[in-house]
Motif scaffolding. Sequence first.
Motif, PDB file in Angstrom:
ATOM      1  N   ALA A 102      -0.515  -9.800   2.619  1.00  0.00           N
ATOM      2  CA  ALA A 102       0.927  -9.923   2.401  1.00  0.00           C
ATOM      3  C   ALA A 102       1.590  -8.552   2.352  1.00  0.00           C
ATOM      4  CB  ALA A 102       1.188 -10.684   1.099  1.00  0.00           C
ATOM      5  N   THR A 103       0.918  -7.598   1.723  1.00  0.00           N
ATOM      6  CA  THR A 103       1.459  -6.239   1.641  1.00  0.00           C
ATOM      7  C   THR A 103       1.535  -5.604   3.021  1.00  0.00           C
ATOM      8  OG1 THR A 103       0.503  -6.024  -0.577  1.00  0.00           O
ATOM      9  CG2 THR A 103       1.213  -3.997   0.514  1.00  0.00           C
ATOM     10  N   ALA A 104       0.516  -5.834   3.848  1.00  0.00           N
ATOM     11  CA  ALA A 104       0.524  -5.285   5.205  1.00  0.00           C
ATOM     12  C   ALA A 104       1.676  -5.854   6.019  1.00  0.00           C
ATOM     13  CB  ALA A 104      -0.803  -5.584   5.897  1.00  0.00           C
ATOM     14  N   LEU A 105       1.914  -7.149   5.893  1.00  0.00           N
ATOM     15  CA  LEU A 105       3.012  -7.769   6.643  1.00  0.00           C
ATOM     16  C   LEU A 105       4.354  -7.177   6.218  1.00  0.00           C
ATOM     17  CD1 LEU A 105       1.933 -11.531   6.665  1.00  0.00           C
ATOM     18  CD2 LEU A 105       1.685  -9.847   8.485  1.00  0.00           C
ATOM     19  N   ARG A 106       4.551  -7.036   4.913  1.00  0.00           N
ATOM     20  CA  ARG A 106       5.841  -6.521   4.430  1.00  0.00           C
ATOM     21  C   ARG A 106       6.008  -5.039   4.752  1.00  0.00           C
ATOM     22  NH1 ARG A 106       4.586 -10.144  -0.211  1.00  0.00           N
ATOM     23  NH2 ARG A 106       6.005 -11.930   0.020  1.00  0.00           N
ATOM     24  N   THR A 107       4.902  -4.312   4.851  1.00  0.00           N
ATOM     25  CA  THR A 107       4.974  -2.871   5.110  1.00  0.00           C
ATOM     26  C   THR A 107       5.188  -2.576   6.586  1.00  0.00           C
ATOM     27  OG1 THR A 107       3.485  -2.456   3.238  1.00  0.00           O
ATOM     28  CG2 THR A 107       3.742  -0.677   4.851  1.00  0.00           C
ATOM     29  N   TYR A 108       4.527  -3.336   7.461  1.00  0.00           N
ATOM     30  CA  TYR A 108       4.485  -2.967   8.882  1.00  0.00           C
ATOM     31  C   TYR A 108       5.190  -3.921   9.837  1.00  0.00           C
ATOM     32  CZ  TYR A 108       1.097   0.504   7.402  1.00  0.00           C
ATOM     33  OH  TYR A 108       0.488   1.573   6.783  1.00  0.00           O
ATOM     34  N   TRP A 109       5.567  -5.120   9.370  1.00  0.00           N
ATOM     35  CA  TRP A 109       6.080  -6.099  10.315  1.00  0.00           C
ATOM     36  C   TRP A 109       7.485  -6.610   9.996  1.00  0.00           C
ATOM     37  CZ3 TRP A 109       3.919  -6.221  14.839  1.00  0.00           C
ATOM     38  CH2 TRP A 109       2.609  -5.762  14.963  1.00  0.00           C
ATOM     39  N   ASN A 110       8.160  -5.961   9.050  1.00  0.00           N
ATOM     40  CA  ASN A 110       9.560  -6.318   8.788  1.00  0.00           C
ATOM     41  C   ASN A 110      10.499  -5.729   9.829  1.00  0.00           C
ATOM     42  OD1 ASN A 110      10.224  -8.126   6.679  1.00  0.00           O
ATOM     43  ND2 ASN A 110       9.341  -6.702   5.197  1.00  0.00           N
ATOM     44  N   ASP A 111       9.996  -4.816  10.643  1.00  0.00           N
ATOM     45  CA  ASP A 111      10.770  -4.249  11.749  1.00  0.00           C
ATOM     46  C   ASP A 111       9.822  -4.060  12.937  1.00  0.00           C
ATOM     47  OD1 ASP A 111       9.308  -1.811  11.337  1.00  0.00           O
ATOM     48  OD2 ASP A 111      10.767  -1.190   9.824  1.00  0.00           O
ATOM     49  N   ASP A 112      10.323  -3.442  14.009  1.00  0.00           N
ATOM     50  CA  ASP A 112       9.501  -3.301  15.219  1.00  0.00           C
ATOM     51  C   ASP A 112       8.957  -1.887  15.408  1.00  0.00           C
ATOM     52  OD1 ASP A 112      11.801  -1.928  15.865  1.00  0.00           O
ATOM     53  OD2 ASP A 112      12.274  -3.110  17.659  1.00  0.00           O
TER      54      ASP A 112
END
Length: 416
Positions: free
Chosen positions: A305-315
């Motif tokens: 979940a932390t990886a998604l919020r850190t790296y995938w909230n933008d492009d």
Amino acid sequence: MNIFETIESEVRSYCRSWPAVFDKASGSWLKDENGKEYLDFFAGAGALNYGHNNPVLKEALLDYLSGDGVTHALDMNTVAKRDFLEAFSDIVLKPRGLDYKVQFPGPTGANSVESALKLARKITGRESVISFTNAFHGMTLGALAVTGNSMKRGGAGIPLVHATPMPYDNYFEGQYPDFLYFERLLEDAGSGLNEPAAVIVETVQGEGGVNVARPEWLRGLAELCQRHDMLLIVDDVQMGCGRTGPFFSFELAGIQPDIVTLSKSISGYGLPMALTLIKPELDQWEPGEHNGTFRGNNPAFVTAATALRTYWNDDLLEKSTLAKGEQLGTVLQEIADANPGVEARGRGLARGLAFEQPELAGKVCAAAFARGLLMETSGPQSEVVKLLPPLTLTDEELTQGIELLTASVRSVLKTA
């Protein structure tokens, strides 16, 4: 080194190519017990897209463990699982217009593949599955049945049945129209082909030699599956989670598979975790019909979940991966152009150099190891040098890796 050779099974493999005892890891680097540093263009076979001991993910993990967060919970509801599912839905699925149920099949990619195959057979009532030449889907019996490598298949010790291989994209080097053989068999009542439940495919075959399927080939395959009532399973275990640029490797083709398998870098930290994504109307499991003791790895949910919020909230990561991949690909193409019998392959930060003389690939990897660069070989004859650096490597690390790779190739070809 003696303890490894005397106590550990002969099945060990990577350690034979890299005779070092590793002790520390950070970002794109590994350090052995003697203090020698190695630039990692292997990244846990694609399980470390965000690098070793990523500090943001490590902080979240340590906070969770120090607070006595649940570690093992089978498939019970936990705060950590809820947080991951919310992040995955909001950050990955909804922005891409994807509607999937999420199954936690067990901690490995093979677990995910096995569940996908079982579900496809349950839904359709058919046994046969179509796979592709040079495919790799895992080492358990069901996954091996749809794997192409003869050495790995031979380890099963029993016949591997209920799967039929078809030619992967460019297998015949453009001599025949796409799916000519496959569709002819499907339409001919005398072909002897059992009616398939599903087709399983990698958009980029990593272990098979960094073979890249064209977007139009993947779209043609999806259309073929639809016309003939076959489920489409995309194995995104190694090429998902941004390895080719977008989060899913099939996004470029504009297709929506019926089932998707994910593992390796989904946890973000190298912790065991796997997902099977299923279109809602296909989620026909009975409770407990497919399960596993370690399907609920809560520390992995936290880092995922932390990886998604850190790296995938933008492009930003996607753009960076594509740019670095183009830079690496350009260099590989220059090497190939300058050396007959060498071919550059790949997409994003999954790249390869294929050698007509298969033994040269292993020699290049050995020369790179001596220089402090970790790479592995792939392909049916281990003829491809495969490069899977962390997506988070810096521009300086990419340049350094390119220099080490180039020097290693030059040294081997000079003496070949």
